[in-house]
Design a protein around this motif. Structure first.
Motif, short mmCIF file in Angstrom:
data_model
loop_
_atom_site.label_atom_id
_atom_site.label_comp_id
_atom_site.label_asym_id
_atom_site.label_seq_id
_atom_site.Cartn_x
_atom_site.Cartn_y
_atom_site.Cartn_z
N ASN A 14 0.86 -1.20 0.00
CA ASN A 14 0.00 0.00 0.00
C ASN A 14 0.89 1.24 0.00
O ASN A 14 1.95 1.24 0.59
N HIS A 15 0.40 2.28 -0.62
CA HIS A 15 1.23 3.48 -0.73
C HIS A 15 0.89 4.47 0.37
O HIS A 15 0.03 5.31 0.23
N THR A 16 1.61 4.35 1.48
CA THR A 16 1.49 5.31 2.57
C THR A 16 2.88 5.92 2.75
O THR A 16 3.83 5.50 2.09
N ASN A 17 3.00 6.88 3.65
CA ASN A 17 4.32 7.50 3.86
C ASN A 17 5.36 6.48 4.29
O ASN A 17 6.48 6.49 3.82
N GLU A 18 4.98 5.59 5.23
CA GLU A 18 5.96 4.60 5.67
C GLU A 18 6.32 3.64 4.54
O GLU A 18 7.43 3.15 4.47
N ALA A 19 5.38 3.39 3.64
CA ALA A 19 5.65 2.48 2.53
C ALA A 19 6.67 3.07 1.57
O ALA A 19 7.35 2.33 0.87
N ASN A 20 6.77 4.41 1.52
CA ASN A 20 7.78 5.02 0.66
C ASN A 20 9.17 4.53 1.02
O ASN A 20 9.95 4.17 0.15
N PHE A 21 9.48 4.52 2.33
CA PHE A 21 10.80 4.02 2.73
C PHE A 21 10.91 2.53 2.46
O PHE A 21 11.93 2.05 1.99
N VAL A 22 9.84 1.78 2.76
CA VAL A 22 9.88 0.33 2.56
C VAL A 22 10.13 0.03 1.08
O VAL A 22 10.94 -0.83 0.75
N GLU A 23 9.44 0.73 0.19
CA GLU A 23 9.66 0.50 -1.24
C GLU A 23 11.08 0.89 -1.65
O GLU A 23 11.70 0.19 -2.44
N TYR A 24 11.59 1.98 -1.11
CA TYR A 24 12.98 2.38 -1.38
C TYR A 24 13.92 1.27 -0.90
O TYR A 24 14.86 0.88 -1.59
N PHE A 25 13.66 0.75 0.29
CA PHE A 25 14.46 -0.33 0.86
C PHE A 25 14.41 -1.57 -0.03
O PHE A 25 15.44 -2.16 -0.36
N VAL A 26 13.19 -1.95 -0.46
CA VAL A 26 13.00 -3.16 -1.26
C VAL A 26 13.60 -3.02 -2.66
O VAL A 26 14.22 -3.96 -3.16
N TYR A 27 13.39 -1.87 -3.30
CA TYR A 27 13.82 -1.71 -4.70
C TYR A 27 15.23 -1.16 -4.86
O TYR A 27 15.83 -1.33 -5.92
N GLN A 28 15.77 -0.48 -3.84
CA GLN A 28 17.09 0.13 -3.96
C GLN A 28 18.12 -0.51 -3.03
O GLN A 28 19.13 -1.02 -3.49
N ILE A 29 17.85 -0.45 -1.74
CA ILE A 29 18.86 -0.88 -0.75
C ILE A 29 19.09 -2.39 -0.80
O ILE A 29 20.23 -2.85 -0.91
N MET A 30 18.00 -3.18 -0.73
CA MET A 30 18.18 -4.64 -0.73
C MET A 30 18.91 -5.15 -1.98
O MET A 30 19.86 -5.91 -1.85
N PRO A 31 18.48 -4.76 -3.18
CA PRO A 31 19.21 -5.24 -4.36
C PRO A 31 20.67 -4.78 -4.37
O PRO A 31 21.55 -5.54 -4.77
N ASP A 32 20.90 -3.53 -3.94
CA ASP A 32 22.28 -3.04 -3.94
C ASP A 32 23.15 -3.89 -3.04
O ASP A 32 24.24 -4.32 -3.43
N ILE A 33 22.69 -4.16 -1.81
CA ILE A 33 23.49 -4.92 -0.87
C ILE A 33 23.50 -6.40 -1.22
O ILE A 33 24.55 -7.01 -1.41
N LEU A 34 22.31 -7.01 -1.28
CA LEU A 34 22.24 -8.48 -1.41
C LEU A 34 22.58 -8.98 -2.81
O LEU A 34 23.22 -10.02 -2.96
N GLU A 35 22.17 -8.26 -3.84
CA GLU A 35 22.47 -8.73 -5.20
C GLU A 35 23.83 -8.21 -5.68
O GLU A 35 24.69 -9.00 -6.05
N ASN A 36 24.01 -6.89 -5.67
CA ASN A 36 25.24 -6.32 -6.23
C ASN A 36 26.48 -6.61 -5.39
O ASN A 36 27.54 -6.88 -5.93
#
Length: 162
Positions: A14-36
């Motif tokens: 769901n798109h709430t303010n807290e979800a903005n960080f969660v989506e950033y975490f899921v789409y940016q931070i996690m792939p950067d750390i765990l994949e790259n």
């Protein structure tokens, strides 16, 4: 073992303010750390499930092809009245079929787990959660931070080609 992904990621969509960080975490931070940086392959809803695919069967197939399930615990996910389909299937696979290990990432202080569904409470009691304490940092975390070391400890071993 026939698996394509090291982990399937479940997060509130769901798109709430807290979800903005969660989506950033899921789409940016996690792939950067765990994949790259660590060489894992993640399956992320919205990135790895294609438009036009039957969502329910695509989610189920991707989970079956994943070695781990990563569930991001947030107030939104905990207090949600409707169970997300992917969460329901994931917990069924983990608890009933006992074939997939679950990694719980507590993205914000949840407090008591009173509102959680019983299956999640059971998993928390069995193995606990990994707490994200760096929630206010601007920069993605180093793979050698305590948080990412704990996540990697629960992930399958990587099979890097040398």
């Amino acid at each position: 073992d026939g698996k394509i992904y090291d982990a399937y990621v479940i997060y509130p969509k769901n798109h709430t303010n807290e979800a903005n960080f969660v989506e950033y975490f899921v789409y940016q931070i996690m792939p950067d750390i765990l994949e790259n940086k660590c060489g894992y392959k993640l399956c992320i809803y919205g990135r790895d499930i294609y438009p036009g695919e039957d969502t329910a069967s695509a989610v189920e197939k991707r989970m079956q092809k994943s070695r781990r399930l990563i569930i991001l615990l947030t107030h939104q996910l905990v207090n949600s009245k409707e169970d997300a389909y992917d969460q329901h299937i994931a917990l069924y696979n983990a608890l009933i079929q006992n074939d997939t290990k679950v990694i719980l990432l507590e993205m914000e202080k949840i407090g008591t787990y009173g509102n959680l569904q019983e299956s999640l409470k059971f998993i928390i009691k069995q193995q606990g959660t990994i707490k994200w304490k760096e929630e206010h940092t601007v920069h993605p975390q180093s793979p050698s931070s305590r948080f990412w070391k704990q996540v990697r400890y629960h992930m399958p071993r990587t099979r890097r080609s040398s």
